[in-house]
Design an enzyme around this catalytic site. Structure first.
Site, short mmCIF file in Angstrom:
data_model
loop_
_atom_site.label_atom_id
_atom_site.label_comp_id
_atom_site.label_asym_id
_atom_site.label_seq_id
_atom_site.Cartn_x
_atom_site.Cartn_y
_atom_site.Cartn_z
N ASN A 144 -3.16 2.55 -10.31
CA ASN A 144 -4.29 1.70 -8.50
C ASN A 144 -3.23 0.23 -9.17
O ASN A 144 -2.93 0.28 -10.67
CB ASN A 144 -4.63 2.98 -8.53
CG ASN A 144 -5.59 1.59 -6.90
OD1 ASN A 144 -5.02 2.21 -5.97
ND2 ASN A 144 -6.12 1.00 -7.13
N GLY A 154 0.70 -1.11 -0.01
CA GLY A 154 0.44 0.73 -0.16
C GLY A 154 1.02 1.45 -0.56
O GLY A 154 2.01 1.04 0.97
N ASP A 178 -1.57 4.82 -6.40
CA ASP A 178 0.00 4.73 -5.84
C ASP A 178 0.41 6.00 -6.82
O ASP A 178 1.28 6.07 -6.34
CB ASP A 178 0.37 3.58 -6.37
CG ASP A 178 -0.39 2.21 -6.03
OD1 ASP A 178 -1.41 1.80 -6.06
OD2 ASP A 178 0.84 1.59 -4.96
O1 MRU Z 1 0.08 -3.98 -4.54
P1 MRU Z 1 -0.04 -3.23 -3.89
O2 MRU Z 1 -1.03 -4.45 -2.45
O3 MRU Z 1 1.26 -2.16 -2.99
O4 MRU Z 1 -0.64 -2.52 -4.27
C1 MRU Z 1 -1.65 -1.32 -3.66
C2 MRU Z 1 -2.42 -0.66 -3.96
O5 MRU Z 1 -2.80 -0.83 -5.52
C3 MRU Z 1 -3.40 0.21 -3.51
O6 MRU Z 1 -4.75 0.45 -3.98
C4 MRU Z 1 -2.40 2.02 -3.28
O7 MRU Z 1 -1.46 1.77 -2.72
C5 MRU Z 1 -3.54 2.66 -2.19
S1 MRU Z 1 -3.06 2.29 -1.22
C6 MRU Z 1 -4.02 3.42 0.62
#
Ligand code: MRU
Length: 348
Positions: free
Chosen positions: A245, A45, A235
């Site tokens: 995202n 995240g 992201d």
């Molecule tokens: O691969 P991840 O699990 O790190 O991806 C996370 C996401 O895509 C979330 O939606 C994003 O980081 C927003 S977190 C507030």
């Protein structure tokens, strides 16, 4: 439930790869273990990996302050390795840039121990601020939902993905407490199931009604009129308002437009990358094929099959109804609204 906590020289991470089955913690006393945890998605995240990397750099500074290596070059090298863990979420680079700016503000003859102490202060400030930012996003976003709405979300933008309450899930939680949201449809989020494992877990714990669906069911849920809005985290958001995202988010945005329901993005200022104009310039992480050919050690695809495994996609700004930030709700034209935010964010 905290994704990470700092306890006197130890970064304790809640292992997100073990959830929801097991609640296990990883105690990182070495910055290399923090880098590994980010790469493996044990902490994940965008805001959470930014904060974790900041504490990783504190661990590096403490180690280097006690050892023989030349402090600043070795610290920069550690920052470089922390940066190289994941390419898409800009919060990682934002946090490390902020940490290195602290180093830059100290004269060259400052003792490494003093720089390490200043870095610890800064990492704790990043973590503390995330809590304030999360609650401001929640308060800004909640009024967007009409009483009794059901919403669809993708991936996990909750407490686990941040230091505090989450972005999209923070809005959902606040709107639920205000009686505006009555149910959440959570996409399971293939291939690593952040929706099924993490979002569903968080919502069940909070007592917010949640219905788990596979990603391919989102369109039908909208067609049946079961969800009146979609909300996700981000992201990286460009100056033009394109949003990177979790893979599958773009599909949700296209479906939302097709069905005439709003598509909201909730994200802090640290997720904006003003240096990029277009989403085409966002580096998209590609992960190991094994994430797609099976799950939990069970292979589901034939040996030898080709795999494409981008971890993120980019939703073009024209599909975004509004971006909910700690500075209020940004509405189209997003490029103009984002430009007004720019002065509030230092660095990148
Ligand atoms: O691969 P991840 O699990 O790190 O991806 C996370 C996401 O895509 C979330 O939606 C994003 O980081 C927003 S977190 C507030």
């Amino acid at each position: 439930m905290r994704s990470l906590t700092w306890q006197q020289g130890c970064l304790r991470l809640l292992d997100q790869t073990a959830l929801p089955g097991r609640t296990e913690y990883i105690d990182c006393r070495d910055w290399r273990r923090v880098a590994e945890a980010i790469r493996k998605l044990e902490v994940r995240g965008a805001p959470a990996i930014g904060a974790a990397a900041a504490f990783g750099l504190v661990l590096a500074a403490r180690e280097l302050a006690a050892g023989p290596a030349e402090f600043r070059p070795a610290l920069l090298a550690a920052a470089g390795e922390l940066r190289a863990t994941r390419p898409t979420a800009v919060n990682l680079f934002w946090a490390l840039d902020r940490m290195l700016a602290v180093v830059g503000r100290h004269r060259d003859d400052t003792s490494p121990a003093a720089v390490a102490a200043a870095l610890e202060e800064e990492a704790m400030a990043i973590a503390r601020e995330d809590e304030v930012v999360n609650s401001r996003i929640a308060m800004s976003g909640a009024p967007l939902f009409s009483p009794g709405s059901a919403v669809l979300t993708h991936c996990n933008a909750g407490a686990l993905a941040t230091v505090a309450f989450g972005t999209a899930l923070g809005v959902i939680g606040e709107a639920w407490r205000q009686g505006r949201i009555s149910r959440v449809f959570a996409d399971e989020t293939r291939p690593l199931l952040q929706g099924a494992r993490l979002t569903a877990w968080e919502l069940v714990q909070e007592g917010i009604p949640v219905t788990l669906i596979t990603d391919s069911m989102a369109g039908w849920v909208m067609k049946l009129g079961l969800a009146q809005a979609a909300i996700v985290g981000a992201d990286r958001i460009t100056a033009g308002g394109d949003v990177a995202n979790k893979i599958g988010t773009y599909t949700v945005a296209v479906l939302a437009q097709r069905h005439g329901i709003p598509f909201y993005v909730a994200a802090p200022l640290s997720t904006f990358d003003f240096s990029l104009d277009s989403g085409d310039d966002i580096p998209i992480e590609e992960r190991h094929p094994a994430e797609v050919t099976g799950f939990g050690g069970v292979r589901t695809a034939p040996a030898g099959v080709d795999v494409f495994n981008p971890a993120f996609d980019v939703t073009p700004s024209e599909l975004v109804t509004a971006i909910i930030t700690e500075h209020g709700v940004l509405r189209p034209p997003l490029r103009v609204a984002i430009a007004a935010l720019r002065d509030k964010k230092g660095g990148r």
